[in-house]
Design an enzyme around this catalytic site. Sequence first.
Site, mmCIF file in Angstrom:
data_model
loop_
_atom_site.group_PDB
_atom_site.id
_atom_site.type_symbol
_atom_site.label_atom_id
_atom_site.label_comp_id
_atom_site.label_asym_id
_atom_site.label_seq_id
_atom_site.Cartn_x
_atom_site.Cartn_y
_atom_site.Cartn_z
ATOM 1 N N ARG A 153 -5.479 -3.630 -1.454
ATOM 2 C CA ARG A 153 -4.952 -4.604 -0.490
ATOM 3 C C ARG A 153 -3.880 -4.034 0.426
ATOM 4 O O ARG A 153 -3.470 -4.695 1.380
ATOM 5 C CB ARG A 153 -4.424 -5.831 -1.240
ATOM 6 C CG ARG A 153 -5.553 -6.582 -1.910
ATOM 7 C CD ARG A 153 -5.052 -7.738 -2.716
ATOM 8 N NE ARG A 153 -4.534 -8.807 -1.880
ATOM 9 C CZ ARG A 153 -4.000 -9.932 -2.357
ATOM 10 N NH1 ARG A 153 -3.912 -10.094 -3.657
ATOM 11 N NH2 ARG A 153 -3.577 -10.860 -1.558
ATOM 12 N N HIS A 178 -10.008 3.401 -1.099
ATOM 13 C CA HIS A 178 -8.610 2.953 -1.231
ATOM 14 C C HIS A 178 -7.725 3.911 -2.022
ATOM 15 O O HIS A 178 -6.643 3.535 -2.434
ATOM 16 C CB HIS A 178 -8.517 1.542 -1.838
ATOM 17 C CG HIS A 178 -9.408 0.544 -1.168
ATOM 18 N ND1 HIS A 178 -9.326 0.261 0.176
ATOM 19 C CD2 HIS A 178 -10.409 -0.224 -1.641
ATOM 20 C CE1 HIS A 178 -10.241 -0.640 0.486
ATOM 21 N NE2 HIS A 178 -10.917 -0.946 -0.597
ATOM 22 N N PRO A 236 1.484 -5.734 -9.982
ATOM 23 C CA PRO A 236 2.379 -5.386 -11.068
ATOM 24 C C PRO A 236 3.703 -6.122 -10.993
ATOM 25 O O PRO A 236 4.278 -6.284 -9.930
ATOM 26 C CB PRO A 236 2.619 -3.896 -10.880
ATOM 27 C CG PRO A 236 1.806 -3.487 -9.724
ATOM 28 C CD PRO A 236 1.431 -4.682 -8.983
ATOM 29 N N GLU A 237 4.161 -6.548 -12.145
ATOM 30 C CA GLU A 237 5.531 -7.037 -12.286
ATOM 31 C C GLU A 237 6.278 -5.933 -13.032
ATOM 32 O O GLU A 237 5.734 -4.844 -13.245
ATOM 33 C CB GLU A 237 5.546 -8.364 -13.053
ATOM 34 C CG GLU A 237 4.709 -9.434 -12.362
ATOM 35 C CD GLU A 237 4.755 -10.790 -13.044
ATOM 36 O OE1 GLU A 237 5.823 -11.154 -13.550
ATOM 37 O OE2 GLU A 237 3.724 -11.466 -13.076
#
Length: 270
Positions: free
Chosen positions: A110, A91, A2-3
């Site tokens: 990640r 996750h 995400p930005e």
Amino acid sequence: MPELPEVETTRKGIEPHLLGQKVRLVLVRQDQLRWPISAGLGQAVTGQMIDAVERRGKYLFLVTAAGRVMIHLGMSGSLRIQSPSAPLKTHDHVDFVLANEQILRFHDPRRFGSIFWLPGESDHSLLRSLGPEPLTTAFSAAYLFGVSRGKSVAVKNFLMNSHIVVGVGNIYANESLYLAGIRPEKPAGKVSLARYARLVDRVKEVLASAIEAGGTTLRDFVHEDGSPGYFKQSLHVYGRGGEACLGCAGILKEVRLGQRTTVFCSRCQR
DNA sequence: AGTCGCGCCTGGCGGC
DNA sequence: TGCCGCCAGGCGCGAC
């Protein structure tokens, strides 16, 4: 991944589900993220009411009377509001179970994300040297011009540096530089005031449009309800290396700059 | 002080 | 089908 637009989309999505809710329980299944989750997080936040959901750069804050939960989504993190019957996925690292039994669930394959507990009014060292918010007047041509003098770093890397301005990552740096007609490798210190004025305007426009479209979903960015963002269809250069420039029909170039894929038009960007 | 490149992780894709 | 290398919305840190 995400930005700023994706983080802001997340903030707006989760906020109405959290405001006024008490945290009944915190379940941490995996505490080894980019940094270990604050050890006292569960004890500190349990029983607290969420008074606000705020954002600074790409950091999100769940604000309570006792302190703040600070969350970064890293490259692959997402936050969703789920019911207790929603199946647990690989996750799904942290659950904030609310008094109404809904769950704020942090998912991050990640594990580049992070979660900290900031007691009381305390700050975090990661926040101290952040640059201005891009959608405020503090982010201006005069500011960028001033802080860039004497810098040889490529203007794209400069724009992606959170100490210069927060929230602009690889997608939106590529897009803004294309729309401003500035070559990404150009040394930041050699860009004129007039061209920084164009760049600042384009950054603001691109980020605002992306927020309006609910962010960009390339792979796994999802809203709080699991739905995707729709800005991908508005991208001019990102992911289009080798294809035709939408402005001049020349072939878009793809290079590596600061270990990040960079796409630009050598005719439209100087 | 500025600049550069590494490395933290998993998963998906293309090539052989 | 598998295995391998490479790539991915970030970013702090250590080495020059």
